[in-house]
Design a protein around this motif. Structure first.
Motif, short mmCIF file in Angstrom:
data_model
loop_
_atom_site.label_atom_id
_atom_site.label_comp_id
_atom_site.label_asym_id
_atom_site.label_seq_id
_atom_site.Cartn_x
_atom_site.Cartn_y
_atom_site.Cartn_z
N ASP A 75 33.47 -8.05 -4.97
CA ASP A 75 34.58 -7.91 -4.02
C ASP A 75 34.59 -9.07 -3.03
OD1 ASP A 75 35.41 -5.58 -5.23
OD2 ASP A 75 34.47 -4.24 -3.77
N ILE A 76 33.40 -9.42 -2.52
CA ILE A 76 33.31 -10.54 -1.57
C ILE A 76 33.68 -11.84 -2.26
CG2 ILE A 76 31.71 -11.88 -0.14
CD1 ILE A 76 30.12 -9.27 0.28
N GLU A 77 33.19 -12.03 -3.49
CA GLU A 77 33.48 -13.26 -4.23
C GLU A 77 34.98 -13.41 -4.48
OE1 GLU A 77 32.10 -15.53 -8.34
OE2 GLU A 77 32.04 -13.34 -8.24
N ILE A 78 35.63 -12.35 -4.90
CA ILE A 78 37.07 -12.41 -5.21
C ILE A 78 37.86 -12.74 -3.95
CG2 ILE A 78 39.07 -11.03 -5.89
CD1 ILE A 78 37.13 -9.57 -7.85
N ALA A 113 30.59 -23.17 0.71
CA ALA A 113 29.89 -24.45 0.62
C ALA A 113 28.68 -24.36 -0.29
CB ALA A 113 29.47 -24.91 2.01
N GLY A 114 28.01 -23.22 -0.31
CA GLY A 114 26.80 -23.09 -1.10
C GLY A 114 27.01 -22.62 -2.52
N THR A 115 28.22 -22.16 -2.84
CA THR A 115 28.48 -21.58 -4.15
C THR A 115 29.23 -22.54 -5.06
OG1 THR A 115 28.50 -19.33 -3.28
CG2 THR A 115 29.57 -19.69 -5.39
N ASP A 116 30.44 -22.95 -4.65
CA ASP A 116 31.31 -23.70 -5.55
C ASP A 116 30.74 -25.06 -5.92
OD1 ASP A 116 33.38 -21.62 -5.00
OD2 ASP A 116 34.60 -23.07 -6.10
N GLN A 161 28.70 -19.12 -11.29
CA GLN A 161 29.32 -18.82 -10.00
C GLN A 161 28.82 -17.49 -9.44
OE1 GLN A 161 33.53 -19.14 -10.96
NE2 GLN A 161 33.68 -21.06 -9.85
N PHE A 162 28.75 -16.48 -10.28
CA PHE A 162 28.31 -15.17 -9.79
C PHE A 162 26.86 -15.23 -9.32
CE2 PHE A 162 26.51 -10.89 -10.48
CZ PHE A 162 27.28 -10.20 -9.54
N ALA A 163 26.01 -15.92 -10.07
CA ALA A 163 24.59 -16.02 -9.68
C ALA A 163 24.43 -16.72 -8.34
CB ALA A 163 23.81 -16.75 -10.77
N MET A 164 25.13 -17.86 -8.18
CA MET A 164 25.03 -18.58 -6.90
C MET A 164 25.58 -17.73 -5.76
SD MET A 164 23.50 -21.38 -7.59
CE MET A 164 22.69 -20.53 -8.95
N PHE A 165 26.62 -16.97 -6.05
CA PHE A 165 27.22 -16.13 -5.01
C PHE A 165 26.24 -15.03 -4.60
CE2 PHE A 165 30.58 -13.97 -2.71
CZ PHE A 165 31.35 -15.04 -2.28
N CYS A 166 25.55 -14.43 -5.59
CA CYS A 166 24.52 -13.42 -5.27
C CYS A 166 23.50 -13.97 -4.29
CB CYS A 166 23.81 -12.98 -6.55
SG CYS A 166 24.76 -11.91 -7.63
N LEU A 167 23.03 -15.18 -4.57
CA LEU A 167 22.00 -15.80 -3.73
C LEU A 167 22.51 -16.09 -2.34
CD1 LEU A 167 19.22 -16.93 -3.36
CD2 LEU A 167 19.91 -18.98 -4.62
N LEU A 168 23.73 -16.64 -2.23
CA LEU A 168 24.27 -16.98 -0.92
C LEU A 168 24.64 -15.74 -0.11
CD1 LEU A 168 24.69 -19.88 0.29
CD2 LEU A 168 24.17 -19.82 -2.15
N VAL A 169 25.07 -14.67 -0.78
CA VAL A 169 25.34 -13.40 -0.08
C VAL A 169 24.05 -12.86 0.52
CG1 VAL A 169 25.96 -10.97 -0.43
CG2 VAL A 169 27.45 -12.76 -1.30
N LEU A 170 22.95 -12.93 -0.25
CA LEU A 170 21.65 -12.49 0.28
C LEU A 170 21.26 -13.31 1.50
CD1 LEU A 170 18.94 -10.93 0.04
CD2 LEU A 170 18.15 -12.76 -1.48
N ALA A 208 14.23 -15.89 -7.45
CA ALA A 208 13.70 -15.27 -8.68
C ALA A 208 14.59 -14.11 -9.13
CB ALA A 208 12.27 -14.80 -8.43
N TRP A 209 15.06 -13.31 -8.17
CA TRP A 209 15.96 -12.19 -8.49
C TRP A 209 17.26 -12.70 -9.10
CZ3 TRP A 209 20.30 -11.11 -4.92
CH2 TRP A 209 21.09 -10.03 -5.35
N VAL A 210 17.84 -13.75 -8.51
CA VAL A 210 19.10 -14.29 -9.00
C VAL A 210 18.91 -14.94 -10.37
CG1 VAL A 210 20.83 -16.09 -8.58
CG2 VAL A 210 20.17 -14.52 -6.75
N LEU A 211 17.77 -15.57 -10.59
CA LEU A 211 17.50 -16.13 -11.92
C LEU A 211 17.52 -15.04 -12.97
CD1 LEU A 211 16.66 -18.48 -13.77
CD2 LEU A 211 14.27 -17.96 -13.17
N GLN A 212 16.94 -13.88 -12.64
CA GLN A 212 16.96 -12.75 -13.58
C GLN A 212 18.38 -12.25 -13.80
OE1 GLN A 212 13.94 -11.61 -15.05
NE2 GLN A 212 15.48 -10.74 -16.43
N VAL A 213 19.16 -12.18 -12.72
CA VAL A 213 20.57 -11.78 -12.84
C VAL A 213 21.31 -12.75 -13.78
CG1 VAL A 213 22.78 -11.63 -11.59
CG2 VAL A 213 20.71 -10.63 -10.60
N LEU A 214 21.08 -14.04 -13.59
CA LEU A 214 21.76 -15.07 -14.37
C LEU A 214 21.37 -15.00 -15.84
CD1 LEU A 214 23.52 -17.56 -14.73
CD2 LEU A 214 21.65 -18.95 -13.83
N THR A 215 20.08 -14.95 -16.13
CA THR A 215 19.65 -14.92 -17.54
C THR A 215 20.12 -13.63 -18.21
OG1 THR A 215 17.47 -14.07 -16.85
CG2 THR A 215 17.68 -16.45 -17.20
N ASN A 216 20.15 -12.51 -17.49
CA ASN A 216 20.66 -11.26 -18.06
C ASN A 216 22.15 -11.38 -18.40
OD1 ASN A 216 18.16 -10.07 -17.86
ND2 ASN A 216 18.63 -8.90 -16.00
#
Length: 530
Positions: free
Chosen positions: A217-220, A323-326, A194-203, A165-173
């Motif tokens: 930084d982690i994504e890059i 594996a979970g992002t790309d 990509q950024f939204a999926m990365f947020c979720l997988l980092v969590l 739910a948090w990542v969905l809000q990040v994505l829509t914003n």
């Protein structure tokens, strides 16, 4: 490699290096010729799968070199000429490509144990200690079982509902911000996906909602190393020699790896500290159980019960994030691109969503997804028509085996052509068209088993013992985000532009021209004044 730098003039150093390379090539050529002739003698009575002519040492490399980017189209041509199983020679190594779904089922299901090892290009020993490329054996079973039982098991996945739910809000914003920045209301969606999926997988990986800069930084660091790995494919050809010729590429990759270690290790240490101080566990809003927590508890029985090293955990975390992002963000872009191109499908999907959850609910809950068969059909059709990976990670066999009357030699690279199976006209009517209805009652894909255990009609997650362990999580994420994105916005083509479904190979097979779409809010954002 440090012994190259001896204080001698650069020209002298380069001359010494090339002299070493020439001597090595001469020795390797002589040895390889002997081995090549011996191998031919051994296999004279047992035929390899057919393929184009090859020469000792060079194999088919001289022929393939002209068009590595066109490998898939070249393979289609070869399969039409030689049949569903083809051999190419890369140097002295054999690479076997299988395009037929029945043969793939025979190999990966009926002879699953024999075909369950993996062949991977390596520049660091830790790649043998990640799930995707570990040797088929006790360590691989331990790592895979830990991931499935501790993170991907259904009760665990439900614990991350608040994270989704948090990542969905990040994505829509992110999408709203992009749309508001131009008069057309247009967005280039892939970066946001990509950024939204990365947020979720980092969590899920580190158990904490990090700030945007830390996540970036982690994504890059992760993506740089991932994309640079393509330049290491050359090491597969005469590896004992090429690692000296291309030592600078290895050096660059190791520097990228070190940058990743420096980012990941403090997060791993923070989790260890958190686990050792129970008084902090009241901070449930900030911390959740993570993949790193499971790795900290792991012991390797075959190695005296030792714990994983920090660098081994970095490798496993990197694999988890990648594996979970790309693959998920790539599949999400392809699906949304088709919904933009086919407005009737988007309208039908919205009708189902509103019928199930109504128009006033703030968010589509995960339990609502189970009552949306058309949504599932859209996701499956997206994965069939546009599988994010057109080949699975190469397998290898642990012993000589016969398949379809041909010898599959031990240690050969075995490659399965995922897209060709998904586009098989014998199974799918008009296979290149996007038709979700084929997965509904009466369609050719009704009740399709994407695990391939009964038969293979499509295999976007692979098949058999090395099937992607994150299959269930990926399907959940795709269903959840597609449903919420369609409910939140109307997705339309930008005026004067058409959706281009041309492909381009990167780590996954992505859109050659990333999706640009005009998004129109269907509802007012939560909290906005009327």
């Amino acid at each position: 490699m440090g012994w190259f730098f001896t204080g001698q003039p650069q020209e002298k150093q380069e001359m010494d290096i090339w002299l070493l390379i020439l001597l090595s090539l001469s020795s390797a050529t002589a040895i390889t010729l002997i081995l090549y002739q011996a191998a031919n003698h051994r296999t004279k009575k047992r035929r390899l799968p057919p393929g184009p002519p090859s020469v000792p040492i060079l194999g088919n490399l001289f022929w393939l070199w002209r068009s590595l980017q066109e490998l898939e189209s070249i393979l289609r041509e070869l399969h039409s000429r030689y049949g569903p199983i083809v051999t190419l020679h890369v140097g002295s190594r054999r690479a076997i490509f299988i395009s037929d779904r029945t043969l793939a089922h025979r190999a990966l299901i009926e002879h699953g144990a024999t075909f369950s090892d993996r062949l991977a290009t390596r520049f660091s020993g830790d790649t043998q200690r990640i799930i995707s490329s570990a040797t088929y054996g006790p360590l691989w079973r331990l790592l895979r079982r830990n991931l499935i039982s501790e993170i991907l098991h259904s009760p665990r996945v439900k614990l991350y509902a608040h994270g989704r739910a948090w990542v969905l809000q990040v994505l829509t914003n992110h999408l709203r911000s992009q749309a508001d920045s131009n008069d057309a209301g247009a967005v280039t969606a892939m970066e946001s996906f990509q950024f939204a999926m990365f947020c979720l997988l980092v969590l899920m990986c580190f158990g904490e909602k990090l700030d945007e800069k830390a996540i970036k930084d982690i994504e890059i660091a992760t993506r740089r190393l991932l994309l640079y790995a393509n330049k290491l494919n050359v090491l597969a050809f005469a590896p004992r020699i090429s690692r000296y010729i291309f030592w600078n590429r290895i050096k660059t990759a190791l520097q990228m790896r070190q940058a990743q270690i420096e980012l990941f290790v403090p997060l791993i240490k923070a989790r260890k500290e958190y686990k050792n101080h129970p008084q902090h566990k009241n901070e449930e809003e900030r911390y959740v159980y993570s993949y790193v927590d499971s790795l900290l508890d792991m012991e390797i029985p075959e190695e005296g019960g030792r714990k994983l090293t920090e660098e081994e955990m970095v490798s496993l975390c990197s694999e988890f994030l990648t594996a979970g992002t790309d693959t998920t963000s790539t599949a999400l872009q392809w699906i949304m691109a088709n919904l933009v191109k086919h407005q009737g499908i988007q309208a039908k999907l919205l009708e189902e969503i509103e019928r199930v959850v109504g128009k006033d609910e703030k968010e589509i809950k995960e339990e609502d997804l189970q009552r949306m068969p058309y949504l599932k059909a859209v996701i499956l059709e997206g994965l069939r028509r546009h599988p994010p990976a057109h080949f699975v990670v190469p397998h290898k066999v642990t012993e000589d085996v016969t398949l379809d009357g041909y010898l599959i030699p031990r240690n050969a690279s075995i490659n399965f052509m995922v897209a060709e199976m998904s586009w098989d006209g014998k199974v799918w009517e008009e296979p290149m068209e996007f038709k979700p209805e084929r997965f509904l009652a009466g369609g050719s894909g009704e009740g399709v088993d994407i695990t391939g255990s009964r038969e293979i009609k499509m295999m976007p997650f692979g098949v058999g013992r090395r099937i992607c362990p994150g299959l269930g999580l990926a399907m959940l994420h795709l269903e959840y985000f597609v449903a919420n994105l369609v409910r939140e916005f109307e997705w339309k083509a930008v005026d004067g532009e058409e959706v281009d479904l041309s492909e381009k190979p990167e780590f996954t097979v992505v859109m050659k021209r990333p999706l640009r779409a005009c998004i129109l809010p269907r509802r007012r954002p939560c909290g906005e004044a009327l």
